[in-house]
Design an enzyme around this catalytic site. Structure first.
Site, short mmCIF file in Angstrom:
data_model
loop_
_atom_site.label_atom_id
_atom_site.label_comp_id
_atom_site.label_asym_id
_atom_site.label_seq_id
_atom_site.Cartn_x
_atom_site.Cartn_y
_atom_site.Cartn_z
N VAL A 154 34.55 -23.62 25.12
CA VAL A 154 34.86 -24.37 25.06
C VAL A 154 35.75 -24.26 25.70
O VAL A 154 37.00 -25.35 25.93
CB VAL A 154 35.25 -25.20 23.79
CG1 VAL A 154 35.06 -26.32 23.67
CG2 VAL A 154 33.99 -24.72 22.29
N ALA A 155 35.44 -23.56 27.12
CA ALA A 155 36.08 -23.57 28.49
C ALA A 155 37.50 -22.60 28.30
O ALA A 155 37.41 -22.18 27.50
CB ALA A 155 35.91 -24.73 29.14
N CYS A 156 38.36 -23.52 28.20
CA CYS A 156 39.91 -22.26 27.86
C CYS A 156 40.39 -22.76 26.90
O CYS A 156 41.33 -22.11 25.95
CB CYS A 156 40.78 -23.52 29.03
SG CYS A 156 40.62 -23.24 30.75
N SER A 157 39.51 -24.18 26.28
CA SER A 157 40.44 -23.72 24.30
C SER A 157 38.96 -23.11 23.50
O SER A 157 39.45 -23.04 22.36
CB SER A 157 39.97 -25.38 24.13
OG SER A 157 40.61 -26.09 24.90
N SER A 158 38.60 -22.08 24.48
CA SER A 158 37.28 -21.40 23.63
C SER A 158 38.09 -20.58 22.11
O SER A 158 37.22 -20.43 21.55
CB SER A 158 37.00 -20.34 24.17
OG SER A 158 35.67 -20.84 25.11
#
Length: 385
Positions: A154-158
């Site tokens: 989830v990109a930078c929110s992973s």
């Protein structure tokens, strides 16, 4: 019903670091060569000359002063402008798994319990070395953990999405403990020939052990609540994937960075519309934090510390001000991107890992991430006795 506890964290930091001055020297040398090679097109008005960069520009735009990387030589080589990371055989531990295992072992040592108590491994990161087999399963095998494992991106929110997933597994009784790892070789997806973004990312790996309150010992952090949000946007994008067909190998593609092509079209690497991202994401994240705090019965102004995604110092300062209702102190709004740069999913976890001291039982804080998607995640925590 048991709830989730953040029991331990770990951090792997590469040995090599690149300062702004070193990065600028490399970029400017590349830009000068590009301008010479394309002088006819520039003179005819068909091309725009590449503008030199400066360390002052980078720090003012981002707050970044340096970044850790897995391969410094390739990054600062004007003839290459990309890291050299040798491909390993299928029977060898992959580079990213090796990074994740190092961070995980640090977390496991701090936790003080056998890996037999871990029931799941999640690899939550922006950058994966391959579509399958899952990196999480490789890490699981390397650490001798039973149960199951899978990757999530989830990109930078992973990382916050990973903590939420782990907390749900624990709340549902599936497992008693989850290991979540966030290995990031962000330098591999960065276009080092783009003046507006060549300085943004660094490499690192973090690990978090999330445990059931039924089995957790003293200390650690109660997870008070988690919330996730996604809104589609093209303002941060990377189109590189296994469906892409190129005429160069990955090794050859990096060398092409000295031409105008880099690794294929520029959107096959990281690309963003920075001003649009700032305008969209700051209010979205600020409102989400305040709303989630209210739902949990927390006063956002009373949070002792914010561990935000380390994207840009201007974004972090404005979000901190909106959440706390005043200008935050350096102790309240942790910034580590000056040394680590943007490490995608790992940023908020680095901040939490390095700066969670000074809390008394009952004190509350916030781990928060935001990035491409758009995506955002909030994890409110309270220090345990």
């Amino acid at each position: 019903m048991p709830h989730a506890v953040i029991a331990a964290t770990g951090l792997f930091t590469p040995e090599q670091s690149v300062s702004n001055a070193e990065l600028v020297e490399s970029y400017n040398a590349w830009a000068e060569r590009w301008n010479v090679a394309h002088s006819d097109g520039i003179a005819a008005g068909e091309l725009e000359a590449k503008t030199p960069s400066s360390a002052e520009f980078i720090e003012k735009a981002s707050g970044i002063k340096s970044r850790f990387v897995m391969d410094k030589a390739g990054v600062i080589d004007p003839e290459r402008m990309a890291p050299r990371i040798a491909e390993r055989g299928n029977d060898e531990l992959s580079v990213m798994a090796e990074m994740a295992v190092a961070a995980a072992r640090q977390a496991i040592e701090a936790w003080g319990k056998p890996v037999s108590e871990i029931g799941a491994v999640l690899c939550a990161a922006s950058n994966m070395p391959r579509p399958y087999p899952a990196l999480a399963v490789e890490v699981q095998q390397a650490l001798g953990i039973e149960g199951f494992a899978f990757d999530m991106n989830v990109a930078c929110s992973s990382a916050t999405f990973g903590i939420k997933t782990a907390a749900d597994f624990i709340g549902g009784g599936s497992v008693k403990a989850v290991l979540m790892v966030n290995p990031e070789i962000c330098s591999a997806h960065l276009n080092f020939t783009d003046r507006d973004s060549h300085f943004i990312f660094g490499d690192v790996a973090t690990a978090v052990i999330v445990e059931s309150s039924d089995t957790a010992g003293p200390g650690g952090w109660d997870v008070l609540g988690t919330r996730l949000k996604t809104v589609f946007s093209n303002n941060i994008r990377n189109n590189f994937g296994f469906l892409n067909r190129t005429e160069r190998s990955n090794q050859d593609a990096g060398a092409a960075a000295s031409s105008s092509e880099a690794i294929g079209p520029s959107d096959k690497l990281f690309v963003q519309q920075g001003r649009k991202v700032f305008k969209d994401v700051v209010p979205m994240v600020s409102d989400m934090i305040v709303d989630h705090a209210g739902e949990l019965g927390l006063d956002p102004h009373g949070l002792k510390r914010l561990w935000l995604h380390q994207a840009n110092i201007n974004m972090n300062q404005l979000i901190g001000k909106k959440v706390l209702g005043r200008e935050p102190t350096v102790d309240e709004n942790v910034i580590i991107l000056d040394e680590y740069a943007n490490t995608s999913s790992a940023g908020s976890i680095i901040a939490f890992h390095l700066h969670h001291d000074g809390f008394e039982p009952g004190d509350t804080g916030l781990i928060c991430s935001f990035g491409a998607g758009y995506s955002a995640g909030t994890v409110f925590v309270r220090k345990r006795a």
